[in-house]
Motif scaffolding. Structure first.
Motif, mmCIF file in Angstrom:
data_model
loop_
_atom_site.group_PDB
_atom_site.id
_atom_site.type_symbol
_atom_site.label_atom_id
_atom_site.label_comp_id
_atom_site.label_asym_id
_atom_site.label_seq_id
_atom_site.Cartn_x
_atom_site.Cartn_y
_atom_site.Cartn_z
ATOM 1 N N ARG A 66 0.788 -1.323 -0.001
ATOM 2 C CA ARG A 66 0.182 -0.095 0.043
ATOM 3 C C ARG A 66 0.912 1.170 -0.146
ATOM 4 O O ARG A 66 0.595 2.150 -0.715
ATOM 5 C CB ARG A 66 -0.933 -0.021 1.172
ATOM 6 N N TYR A 67 1.888 1.160 0.503
ATOM 7 C CA TYR A 67 2.926 2.396 0.996
ATOM 8 C C TYR A 67 3.400 2.655 -0.486
ATOM 9 O O TYR A 67 3.396 3.711 -0.943
ATOM 10 C CB TYR A 67 3.983 2.052 1.834
ATOM 11 N N VAL A 68 4.035 1.371 -1.105
ATOM 12 C CA VAL A 68 4.673 1.805 -2.468
ATOM 13 C C VAL A 68 3.545 2.390 -3.516
ATOM 14 O O VAL A 68 4.098 3.383 -4.211
ATOM 15 C CB VAL A 68 5.295 0.405 -3.009
ATOM 16 N N ALA A 69 2.473 1.863 -3.540
ATOM 17 C CA ALA A 69 1.506 2.181 -4.584
ATOM 18 C C ALA A 69 1.020 3.792 -4.355
ATOM 19 O O ALA A 69 0.734 4.452 -5.011
ATOM 20 C CB ALA A 69 0.002 1.445 -4.210
ATOM 21 N N ARG A 70 0.980 4.067 -2.841
ATOM 22 C CA ARG A 70 0.604 5.437 -2.671
ATOM 23 C C ARG A 70 1.707 6.584 -2.819
ATOM 24 O O ARG A 70 1.600 7.380 -3.206
ATOM 25 C CB ARG A 70 0.259 5.500 -1.124
ATOM 26 N N LYS A 71 2.950 5.962 -2.733
ATOM 27 C CA LYS A 71 4.099 6.871 -2.978
ATOM 28 C C LYS A 71 4.156 7.120 -4.896
ATOM 29 O O LYS A 71 4.703 7.977 -5.077
ATOM 30 C CB LYS A 71 5.546 6.271 -2.760
ATOM 31 N N LYS A 72 3.525 6.179 -5.490
ATOM 32 C CA LYS A 72 3.636 6.223 -6.868
ATOM 33 C C LYS A 72 2.217 7.014 -7.531
ATOM 34 O O LYS A 72 2.022 7.134 -8.644
ATOM 35 C CB LYS A 72 3.749 4.978 -7.482
ATOM 36 N N GLY A 73 1.441 7.624 -6.418
ATOM 37 C CA GLY A 73 0.358 8.438 -6.775
ATOM 38 C C GLY A 73 -0.908 7.630 -6.698
ATOM 39 O O GLY A 73 -2.014 8.420 -7.051
ATOM 40 N N ALA A 74 -1.125 6.723 -6.335
ATOM 41 C CA ALA A 74 -2.285 5.779 -6.509
ATOM 42 C C ALA A 74 -3.140 6.028 -5.029
ATOM 43 O O ALA A 74 -2.400 6.571 -3.981
ATOM 44 C CB ALA A 74 -2.020 4.386 -6.360
ATOM 45 N N ILE A 75 -4.367 6.058 -5.141
ATOM 46 C CA ILE A 75 -5.167 6.318 -3.850
ATOM 47 C C ILE A 75 -5.613 5.110 -3.374
ATOM 48 O O ILE A 75 -6.532 4.161 -4.019
ATOM 49 C CB ILE A 75 -6.393 7.277 -4.144
ATOM 50 N N ILE A 76 -5.144 4.568 -2.172
ATOM 51 C CA ILE A 76 -5.497 2.916 -1.922
ATOM 52 C C ILE A 76 -6.056 3.310 -0.587
ATOM 53 O O ILE A 76 -5.561 4.051 0.632
ATOM 54 C CB ILE A 76 -4.161 2.415 -1.566
ATOM 55 N N GLY A 77 -7.170 2.683 -0.322
ATOM 56 C CA GLY A 77 -8.082 2.561 0.959
ATOM 57 C C GLY A 77 -7.408 1.947 2.169
ATOM 58 O O GLY A 77 -6.484 1.089 2.211
ATOM 59 N N GLU A 78 -8.017 1.909 3.277
ATOM 60 C CA GLU A 78 -7.499 0.917 4.656
ATOM 61 C C GLU A 78 -7.808 -0.477 4.174
ATOM 62 O O GLU A 78 -8.726 -0.885 3.641
ATOM 63 C CB GLU A 78 -8.331 1.518 5.426
ATOM 64 N N ASN A 79 -6.904 -1.323 4.673
ATOM 65 C CA ASN A 79 -7.047 -2.594 4.811
ATOM 66 C C ASN A 79 -6.935 -3.188 3.367
ATOM 67 O O ASN A 79 -7.570 -4.517 3.046
ATOM 68 C CB ASN A 79 -8.187 -3.220 5.411
ATOM 69 N N VAL A 80 -6.690 -2.275 2.178
ATOM 70 C CA VAL A 80 -6.644 -3.184 0.978
ATOM 71 C C VAL A 80 -5.329 -4.011 0.754
ATOM 72 O O VAL A 80 -4.331 -3.938 1.354
ATOM 73 C CB VAL A 80 -6.158 -1.971 -0.056
ATOM 74 N N VAL A 81 -5.652 -5.221 0.038
ATOM 75 C CA VAL A 81 -4.874 -6.335 0.078
ATOM 76 C C VAL A 81 -4.306 -6.254 -1.595
ATOM 77 O O VAL A 81 -5.292 -6.175 -2.413
ATOM 78 C CB VAL A 81 -5.457 -7.488 0.382
ATOM 79 N N LEU A 82 -2.996 -5.945 -1.829
ATOM 80 C CA LEU A 82 -2.699 -6.132 -3.352
ATOM 81 C C LEU A 82 -1.122 -6.594 -3.373
ATOM 82 O O LEU A 82 -0.600 -6.212 -2.554
ATOM 83 C CB LEU A 82 -2.960 -4.463 -3.823
ATOM 84 N N PRO A 83 -0.851 -7.228 -4.408
ATOM 85 C CA PRO A 83 0.251 -7.577 -4.581
ATOM 86 C C PRO A 83 1.464 -6.475 -4.872
ATOM 87 O O PRO A 83 1.021 -5.419 -5.420
ATOM 88 C CB PRO A 83 0.235 -8.371 -5.946
ATOM 89 N N LEU A 84 2.773 -6.730 -4.425
ATOM 90 C CA LEU A 84 3.661 -5.739 -4.428
ATOM 91 C C LEU A 84 4.043 -5.505 -6.051
ATOM 92 O O LEU A 84 4.401 -4.608 -6.561
ATOM 93 C CB LEU A 84 4.675 -6.313 -3.760
ATOM 94 N N SER A 85 3.690 -6.418 -6.862
ATOM 95 C CA SER A 85 4.046 -6.309 -8.280
ATOM 96 C C SER A 85 2.951 -5.321 -8.857
ATOM 97 O O SER A 85 3.449 -4.380 -9.888
ATOM 98 C CB SER A 85 3.945 -7.684 -9.019
#
Length: 199
Positions: free
Chosen positions: A36-55
């Motif tokens: 979640r941290y990586v995705a947010r740093k890249k500009g994505a908006i990610i909600g709480e408790n989201v499960v997503l692959p690092l890739s």
């Protein structure tokens, strides 16, 4: 107020089993927190408790928006156009979502981006393929495993096949399911649920 199956399972555990549950979730908690941290740093908006692959997180950009408590098990999401995924959504492994194409009747074969909205409580099952001609999957819809989704999907509709066709209307959504628990990403919810147990 009656407790859900998830609440009953956790709140009826012994202290030993409760700590075993924490141990089983810790590694996944750090993995998904980092994703979640990586995705947010890249500009994505990610909600709480989201499960997503690092890739997926590593290729995220401002076109990716995900609500809360959703479980994304694929990185095959085309982010050249806006992808909006609601809350409590389940997207299975191997699912591919395309958001861009070309104008086949154009002499210049022009590039065209479309984007997609996937509303709350949708389930897109394993290896479904969503084409750019689908711009919206409505609230609570289910796209069966292997479905070729070529057009918009009505809310609460269950579709299957190639191309996917309406099979039936869903009776209700998975409102009692703690979606992050499917992949062990529910550490905070697990602890909170335990702490609410009747003394």
């Amino acid at each position: 107020m009656s407790r859900t199956k998830y609440e009953l399972d956790i709140q009826n555990r012994s202290l030993f089993r409760y700590y075993l549950g924490i141990g089983a979730r810790l590694k996944r908690y750090f993995y998904y927190s980092y994703s979640r941290y990586v995705a947010r740093k890249k500009g994505a908006i990610i909600g709480e408790n989201v499960v997503l692959p690092l890739s997926l997180a590593k290729k995220a950009n401002k076109n990716l928006i995900i609500g809360e408590n959703s479980s994304i098990q694929t990185d095959l999401i085309d982010l050249r156009a806006k992808v909006t995924i609601g809350s409590n959504v389940i997207i299975g492994s191997g699912v591919e979502i395309l958001t861009c194409s070309h104008l086949i009747d154009s002499p210049d074969w022009e590039f065209k981006s479309y984007g997609i909205i996937i509303e709350d409580y949708v389930w897109v099952a394993t290896r479904a393929f969503v084409l750019p001609s689908c711009r919206k999957i409505g609230y609570g819809a289910v796209c069966a495993a292997g479905a070729l989704v070529t057009k918009d999907v009505e809310g609460m509709s269950v579709i299957s096949g190639s191309p996917a066709l309406h099979l039936k209307t869903r009776g209700q959504v998975h409102s009692n399911l703690i979606v992050p628990s499917l992949l062990g990403g529910d550490l905070k919810i697990y602890i909170k649920t335990w702490n609410k147990r009747k003394k």
